[in-house]
Design an enzyme around this catalytic site. Sequence first.
Site, short mmCIF file in Angstrom:
data_model
loop_
_atom_site.label_atom_id
_atom_site.label_comp_id
_atom_site.label_asym_id
_atom_site.label_seq_id
_atom_site.Cartn_x
_atom_site.Cartn_y
_atom_site.Cartn_z
N ASN A 162 59.83 46.68 9.73
CA ASN A 162 60.31 46.50 8.18
C ASN A 162 60.68 47.98 7.73
O ASN A 162 61.25 47.88 6.55
CB ASN A 162 58.83 46.32 7.45
CG ASN A 162 57.74 47.35 7.33
OD1 ASN A 162 58.14 48.57 7.92
ND2 ASN A 162 56.52 47.32 6.74
N GLY B 77 59.36 53.29 9.98
CA GLY B 77 60.29 53.19 11.20
C GLY B 77 61.65 53.76 10.53
O GLY B 77 61.97 53.51 9.29
N TYR C 264 41.45 53.06 8.40
CA TYR C 264 42.22 52.96 9.36
C TYR C 264 41.77 52.65 10.60
O TYR C 264 42.18 51.36 11.38
CB TYR C 264 42.99 54.10 9.58
CG TYR C 264 43.97 54.37 11.00
CD1 TYR C 264 44.85 53.33 11.21
CD2 TYR C 264 43.37 55.25 11.95
CE1 TYR C 264 45.53 53.47 12.28
CE2 TYR C 264 44.04 55.19 13.06
CZ TYR C 264 45.34 54.19 13.23
OH TYR C 264 45.91 54.30 14.42
N LEU D 90 49.49 67.73 14.58
CA LEU D 90 49.56 69.15 15.14
C LEU D 90 50.84 69.58 15.59
O LEU D 90 51.40 70.69 15.03
CB LEU D 90 48.33 69.44 16.10
CG LEU D 90 48.33 70.80 16.46
CD1 LEU D 90 48.05 71.72 15.51
CD2 LEU D 90 47.20 70.85 17.78
#
Length: 327
Positions: A31, A35, A145, A194
């Site tokens: 979608n 991305g 999540y 990180l």
Amino acid sequence: MILVTGGAGYIGSHTVVNLLNNNNDVVVFDNLENGHIETINTLKTIGHIEFEKGDLRNIEDIERVFSKYKIDVVIHFAAFALVEESVKNPAKYYRNNTFGTLNLLDTMLKHDCKKIVFSSTCATYGDLNYIPVDEKHPQNPISPYGSSKYMVERIMQDYDKAYGMKSIILRYFNVAGSDEFGRIGEWHEPETHLIPNILKSIFDKDKKFKIFGNDYNTPDGTCIRDYVNVEDLAEAHKLAIDYLNKENKSNIFNVGTENGNSVKEVFDICSEVTNKDIPVEIASRRSGDMEALYANANKIKTVLGWHPQRTLKDSISSAYKWEQNHF
Ligand code: UFG
């Protein structure tokens, strides 16, 4: 043909490169919320891909793809993946990651496609009873999540029993690095991870790198993680498809290196690889961070024959190449 959902994202796009290198026909569905169309354009210079823009929350978008192409197997990356955001906005995570996956699975069944490789996460384990973590460790995710991914794992197990849909669930540990040529790489907005944060602080003086806590109960006081190279991880997906095609069985694997590296160790390797004096400050702990987490990856080594080929230093070198090309 292989359908890659989320193929314009970080891990998805590296897996597409692996699939192209192995002469597969690939259709990418994304979608483009996280991305990037630039990633799709780069993938098109590497090999032939079909790209379909769409959203798994709209079942007609995914139905359109299955009506247009003969899909044999799906690799499903498309998901939101920010732990902290998921705590504040769980609806976003369950609607996309869980409900969106149901739309995908039901459309697959309708079109008699019964093979899927799913991106799961070590976040499904929650608080740890022991490390290294193996696949048998209890799963009690502590964030929406992690729960959104855990629910999909359970759904997939039920869809196998009821409908014979075979799934390979890959539980990733921390993913690092980029394409060896620096063509694609880790590109998140905002960036929370990180290694890109350390490297970005070299180019952007406003982004001074912060170590989130140096008072953990670890040898140097900073958190320990298992950093798996993204191209090695892409290879795990290729092996998972081979296994599905050969064995036609569902299975679950951790994907990690079995090495734990501290934040300070990662920082030191970044300084060495880049040959830069990277400014750093110690900040307070980030809420929700676990002290130490690394994988027992014996199962994927034994059953799929997957072995990490690249070191953490390799990952940092390729990530640096990407950051240099990208900024
Ligand atoms: N860290 C810093 N400074 C930063 C960014 C990170 O010190 O600027 C530290 C974190 O506190 C942590 C370690 O670096 O100790 C790794 O942090 P990341 O954000 O790179 O990765 P996480 O381990 O938090 O997250 C990863 C995946 C998630 C997944 C989670 C499960 O990226 O998708 O593991 O624990 F949900």
